[in-house]
Each structure stands twice: as structure tokens, then as C-alpha cells.
Design a protein around this motif. Structure first.
Motif, PDB file in Angstrom:
ATOM      1  N   ARG A 276       2.230  19.118  37.659  1.00 21.32           N
ATOM      2  CA  ARG A 276       1.815  19.805  38.887  1.00 21.32           C
ATOM      3  C   ARG A 276       0.418  19.376  39.310  1.00 21.32           C
ATOM      4  O   ARG A 276       0.143  19.197  40.499  1.00 21.32           O
ATOM      5  CB  ARG A 276       1.866  21.329  38.688  1.00 21.32           C
ATOM      6  N   PHE A 277      -0.466  19.227  38.332  1.00 21.29           N
ATOM      7  CA  PHE A 277      -1.842  18.838  38.649  1.00 21.29           C
ATOM      8  C   PHE A 277      -1.898  17.466  39.327  1.00 21.29           C
ATOM      9  O   PHE A 277      -2.726  17.239  40.202  1.00 21.29           O
ATOM     10  CB  PHE A 277      -2.689  18.786  37.372  1.00 21.29           C
ATOM     11  N   SER A 278      -1.029  16.558  38.926  1.00 17.06           N
ATOM     12  CA  SER A 278      -1.106  15.163  39.392  1.00 17.06           C
ATOM     13  C   SER A 278      -0.016  14.802  40.396  1.00 17.06           C
ATOM     14  O   SER A 278       0.168  13.630  40.724  1.00 17.06           O
ATOM     15  CB  SER A 278      -1.018  14.220  38.191  1.00 17.06           C
TER      16      SER A 278
ATOM     17  N   TYR B 147       4.581  19.431  43.402  1.00 14.22           N
ATOM     18  CA  TYR B 147       3.416  19.594  44.272  1.00 14.22           C
ATOM     19  C   TYR B 147       3.257  21.057  44.664  1.00 14.22           C
ATOM     20  O   TYR B 147       4.215  21.715  45.076  1.00 14.22           O
ATOM     21  CB  TYR B 147       3.606  18.743  45.514  1.00 14.22           C
TER      22      TYR B 147
ATOM     23  N   THR C 139      -2.317  21.679  43.091  1.00 12.04           N
ATOM     24  CA  THR C 139      -2.483  20.252  43.363  1.00 12.04           C
ATOM     25  C   THR C 139      -3.436  20.049  44.534  1.00 12.04           C
ATOM     26  O   THR C 139      -4.319  19.185  44.497  1.00 12.04           O
ATOM     27  CB  THR C 139      -1.134  19.586  43.693  1.00 12.04           C
TER      28      THR C 139
ATOM     29  N   ASN D 251      -7.058  18.147  44.712  1.00 17.02           N
ATOM     30  CA  ASN D 251      -7.276  17.037  45.648  1.00 17.02           C
ATOM     31  C   ASN D 251      -8.413  17.294  46.631  1.00 17.02           C
ATOM     32  O   ASN D 251      -8.972  16.354  47.192  1.00 17.02           O
ATOM     33  CB  ASN D 251      -5.988  16.738  46.412  1.00 17.02           C
TER      34      ASN D 251
ATOM     35  N   GLU E 102      -9.273  13.934  42.176  1.00 17.23           N
ATOM     36  CA  GLU E 102      -7.885  13.553  41.949  1.00 17.23           C
ATOM     37  C   GLU E 102      -7.563  13.625  40.462  1.00 17.23           C
ATOM     38  O   GLU E 102      -8.446  13.524  39.608  1.00 17.23           O
ATOM     39  CB  GLU E 102      -7.594  12.156  42.482  1.00 17.23           C
TER      40      GLU E 102
END
Length: 279
Positions: free
Chosen positions: A152-154, A162, A166, A170, A174
């Protein structure tokens, strides 16, 4: 090389507490790779959250200029004192970091720093959000988290992973997954696999953005991710359809788009346009 944590901790009469989400890493080679990938050297100060038995802390002390550790479990004081007996470039604070004043933490670190941690799963998001929103000198986070959280973070826009977290990442930088870690690398073993996420933070990125306004729009976008964003927008901001359509047209996004397809920059644009409307 693996560290026999159970045996070492048993010598102190220590038992693991589920309430603290304690799962300690036992692979020294893996811990060393984490520290190296974090970019830690003698010119760097490090904040470690959840020092545990000190396996990661020892490697950080070897590599970093200064290590400030936070550990909530006071039963680990003698364990950490012995583990770090050959170092003098650290301080361990036995408190809940989420209850500490961020300015106090950053004053102690004395400048830019990297957050490196094997985070208990139950506080992962709270920790990340606290430092994304309130820290002013953190330049990066290298954290061990549950694998599905790492995804989820990336995640990228329009993917199933997403989400609001996230977007929050961002807005400041990132994230990328730099290593996957199987559950058997921990003592005791959790029920899921983990991953190491590196979040590169740009302190100047979106520094002047109204964070509250953006947060409100992001919440609208993910309140019901299956619905078109315009429907959530009309409900949350009490807009008629014509007005809502004009907002999206100004923002340059499709009228039929869902919130899960918007980039952080598009959410910023929407928040600026929506400042003229009461929520």
C-alpha cells in the motif's frame, strides 16, 4: 548469522508481550543490509523506534554518528544496556514515541536524521503519518512492515493497493519496497510475511500546501472507492452536480473518475479549487 534471541532473552527472564506487537529480527546479515540500504554512516543521526533486544540498535551504533532509540517496554532496559555496552553514541528513551513532542525528539537529534525501525504492525500507519505530517527534519524512513502494508505504501494510482496512506507519502516523497522478509526471520514468528520499505522524504516537496484541505479531499476520494469521485464530492462538500462537474473540469480530471485514480498532485489541485466551497 542468526542471533538466538529466545535464549538470550530467557537469561533476563523476559517474555514476549502480544500487546506490544513484539517480533524481533534474528538475522544479523539482514539487519546489516537494512542499515546499509538506509544510507547510514558516521555523518548521519538515526531515530530508531522499537529497539527491542537491540540487535538492530547495535548495528546502527556501529554505523551512525548518533542513535536516538525509543522503546516502550521498560523490561528491556537491562537487555539493551548489555547489548550496547561497548557504545557511547546513543540514547534510549523508554516512552511511547507517539506521546512525545515532535519538536523535542528533533531537538535531541540535532538536525537532519533517518528513521530506521522494525515497527510493531499495530502502530505502523500512526508512526508513518506522525512523521510525514509533523516532522520537519526527517529525510527518510526505512521501516519493516507487514508485506501487504508495504504494498500500500508503494502502490501506484489505479491499483488495488493504492489508498489514502499512499497519497500522504507521495505528498512528501516516495516509497519503494527494498527487501521482502519471510516470517521465519522473526522471533517469535508472526502470522504474515514482512517487507522493508524505504520512504525518501523531500522536505521542500509541497511545503506550502494546505495539508488539512488536501487531507479532506483525499478522505472524500477514498470514503467509498467504488463510487465515482463526483458522487462522493457532491455528498461531502454539499455541491450540486453542475458545480461538482465544473470543479473536476477545472482540475483536469475525468467526470467519471474514481478517487483511487488520482495522483497526489491532482489531489492538491482539487483542494485548491475546493477552498471556495464549505465542507
Amino acid at each position: 548469522m542468526e542471533i538466538n534471541e529466545k535464549k538470550r532473552l530467557s537469561e533476563y527472564g523476559f517474555s514476549f508481550k502480544k500487546a506490544y506487537g513484539q517480533n524481533f529480527l534474528t538475522d544479523e546479515n539482514l539487519l546489516t543490509r537494512i542499515v546499509e540500504k538506509a544510507g547510514v554512516d558516521k555523518n548521519v543521526s538515526v531515530l530508531e523506534i522499537g529497539c527491542g533486544a537491540g540487535a538492530l540498535t547495535k548495528i546502527l551504533c556501529k554505523k551512525a554518528g548518533f542513535v536516538l532509540g525509543y522503546e516502550i517496554d521498560t523490561r528491556l532496559k537491562p537487555v539493551l544496556k548489555d547489548a550496547l555496552s561497548s557504545f557511547d553514541n546513543y540514547e534510549i528513551v523508554y516512552k511511547d514515541v507517539l506521546k512525545e513532542d515532535m519538536k523535542k525528539i528533533e531537538k535531541e537529534l540535532g538536525g537532519d536524521y533517518i528513521l530506521v525501525a522494525n515497527l510493531p504492525y499495530y502502530i505502523t500507519t500512526d508512526i508513518v503519518m506522525a512523521f510525514l505530517e509533523n516532522a520537519s527534519m526527517v529525510t527518510g524512513m526505512v521501516i519493516m512492515v507487514q508485506e501487504e502494508v508495504a504494498k500500500r505504501f508503494s502502490a501506484k494510482p489505479s491499483s488495488s493497493d493504492y489508498g489514502a496512506i499512499t497519497v500522504a507519502i507521495n505528498l512528501r516523497g516516495e516509497a519503494e519496497i527494498i527487501e521482502r522478509v519471510p516470517r521465519e526471520k522473526f522471533t517469535p514468528s508472526p502470522n504474515v510475511d514482512s517487507a522493508v520499505v524505504k520512504i525518501t522524504v523531500d522536505k521542500n516537496k509541497n511545503a506550502d500546501v494546505d495539508k488539512t484541505a488536501v487531507r479532506n479531499v483525499v478522505r472524500t476520494g477514498f470514503n467509498n472507492r467504488r463510487k465515482m469521485f463526483i458522487n462522493n464530492l457532491m455528498k461531502d462538500y454539499k455541491l450540486d452536480r453542475n458545480t461538482a462537474e465544473n470543479v473536476l473540469i477545472k482540475a483536469g480530471v475525468p467526470l467519471t473518475a474514481r478517487g483511487e485514480t488520482f495522483s497526489a498532485e491532482q489531489y492538491i489541485t482539487l483542494s485548491e479549487i475546493l477552498k471556495d466551497y464549505e465542507k
